[in-house]
Motif scaffolding. Sequence first.
Motif, PDB file in Angstrom:
ATOM      1  N   TYR A  98      84.017  20.594  30.130  1.00  0.00           N
ATOM      2  CA  TYR A  98      83.114  19.824  29.269  1.00  0.00           C
ATOM      3  C   TYR A  98      83.705  18.429  29.116  1.00  0.00           C
ATOM      4  CZ  TYR A  98      80.922  17.815  25.175  1.00  0.00           C
ATOM      5  OH  TYR A  98      80.279  16.949  24.335  1.00  0.00           O
ATOM      6  N   VAL A  99      82.904  17.406  29.439  1.00  0.00           N
ATOM      7  CA  VAL A  99      83.370  16.017  29.361  1.00  0.00           C
ATOM      8  C   VAL A  99      82.353  15.194  28.587  1.00  0.00           C
ATOM      9  CG1 VAL A  99      84.148  13.989  30.643  1.00  0.00           C
ATOM     10  CG2 VAL A  99      84.431  16.260  31.648  1.00  0.00           C
ATOM     11  N   ASN A 100      82.779  14.621  27.461  1.00  0.00           N
ATOM     12  CA  ASN A 100      81.930  13.656  26.759  1.00  0.00           C
ATOM     13  C   ASN A 100      82.208  12.298  27.382  1.00  0.00           C
ATOM     14  OD1 ASN A 100      80.904  11.668  24.941  1.00  0.00           O
ATOM     15  ND2 ASN A 100      80.832  13.211  23.341  1.00  0.00           N
ATOM     16  N   THR A 101      81.297  11.836  28.232  1.00  0.00           N
ATOM     17  CA  THR A 101      81.558  10.631  29.014  1.00  0.00           C
ATOM     18  C   THR A 101      81.458   9.354  28.195  1.00  0.00           C
ATOM     19  OG1 THR A 101      79.253  10.516  29.745  1.00  0.00           O
ATOM     20  CG2 THR A 101      80.781  11.739  31.141  1.00  0.00           C
ATOM     21  N   ARG A 102      80.991   9.456  26.946  1.00  0.00           N
ATOM     22  CA  ARG A 102      81.024   8.286  26.070  1.00  0.00           C
ATOM     23  C   ARG A 102      82.444   8.069  25.546  1.00  0.00           C
ATOM     24  NH1 ARG A 102      77.686   5.120  22.414  1.00  0.00           N
ATOM     25  NH2 ARG A 102      75.810   6.123  23.163  1.00  0.00           N
TER      26      ARG A 102
END
Length: 395
Positions: A98-102
Amino acid sequence: MSLDIIDELVKNLKAPSTRIFKNREILHPEYVPEVLPHRENEIRRLAEILIVALRGERPSNALLYGLTGTGKTAVARYVVKRLVEKANSLNVKLEQAYVNTRKLDTTYRVVAQIASSIGLKIPPTGLAISEVYRRYINALENWGGVHIIVLDEVDYYVKREGDDLLYKLVRINEELKSSRVALVGITNDINFVESLDPRVRSSLGEVEIVFPPYNAEQLFDILKQRAEMAFYPGVVDDGVISFCAALAAREHGDARRALDLLRVAGEIAEREGSPKVTVDHVKRANVEIEEGRVQQSVMSLPLHQKIVLKAIIEVAKLKGSATTGEVYLKYAEIAKELGLEPLTQRRVSEIISQLDMLGLVNATVASRGRHGVTKVIRVRSDLVKTVDDLLKDVK
């Protein structure tokens, strides 16, 4: 004097005068409960897409759309987490990233986090992105399982970094023999795919799921469930929960907003030594959150967006509202004073639309008859002073 303040706060921290929170973490948006009310259809749809991973097959890529706080992230994390748990019991190789790209502001950090989820150690800096990607490919082949990658706020990443990484990830299975990769993209922008390279567009959105906003009754159920776990009995009554739900429902059914309201209201009650959370606490929490949101939004703006916002405020102060042309003239004037080359009027118009999306201004299109159309821009009166203070560094 400041030391006395800290001592007082530490004392209160150790021995609160009232028992409000049993577990405040449950009211943070990052918490994913065992049951997600009113998202059963979306859970089933995404699970049906990804379930083939339990046979070692590559699932279709999926794109989840919906406004902020409509449960996209919670559903994606819930479904993928449950599938990984099932895979472990079935002795199937399945992992998730899971990657929060913000929050991860470079392509290097995004790729490094994806790679680390299958046990690959990547240094914080020092490698070319192509090398990190190559190591990830090799690690996948040595591992030999299915890797589901969840890219949250992917539209924000693409605006900042472009879609080269997405192109690599949607084509990655062509380079793999013993492993498979599937992508789940999450975006608030319903028009997101239109900005992508056609080769990325067709592969990323193989399946699309749209999340509708919650209504007040649904938000009440969500808050009720969380409140029972987060607060001690008798601290929050149904009237307070209904009020939080009604406030959040006015803002396109934002569950994150509703949870923040209830949590901050509880924190205000706790600071005051109140035995219960009241509607008044919620009202004050609403003001506190709004000020914090505005501050965070303004401080994170790039320089030219700050200058455009300052230009809007200066014109609006004199006339009550501003047109695109008036804003551009004032913007160009400020930019030149700062020794900067002004952006084009078209780019400034795009920035005004972005500021409108952030809720910092209200831009509506108005007809000027034979002179065409223009945007009429207003700033909410309750935000003018707050925003003005934050823009004092923009001379």
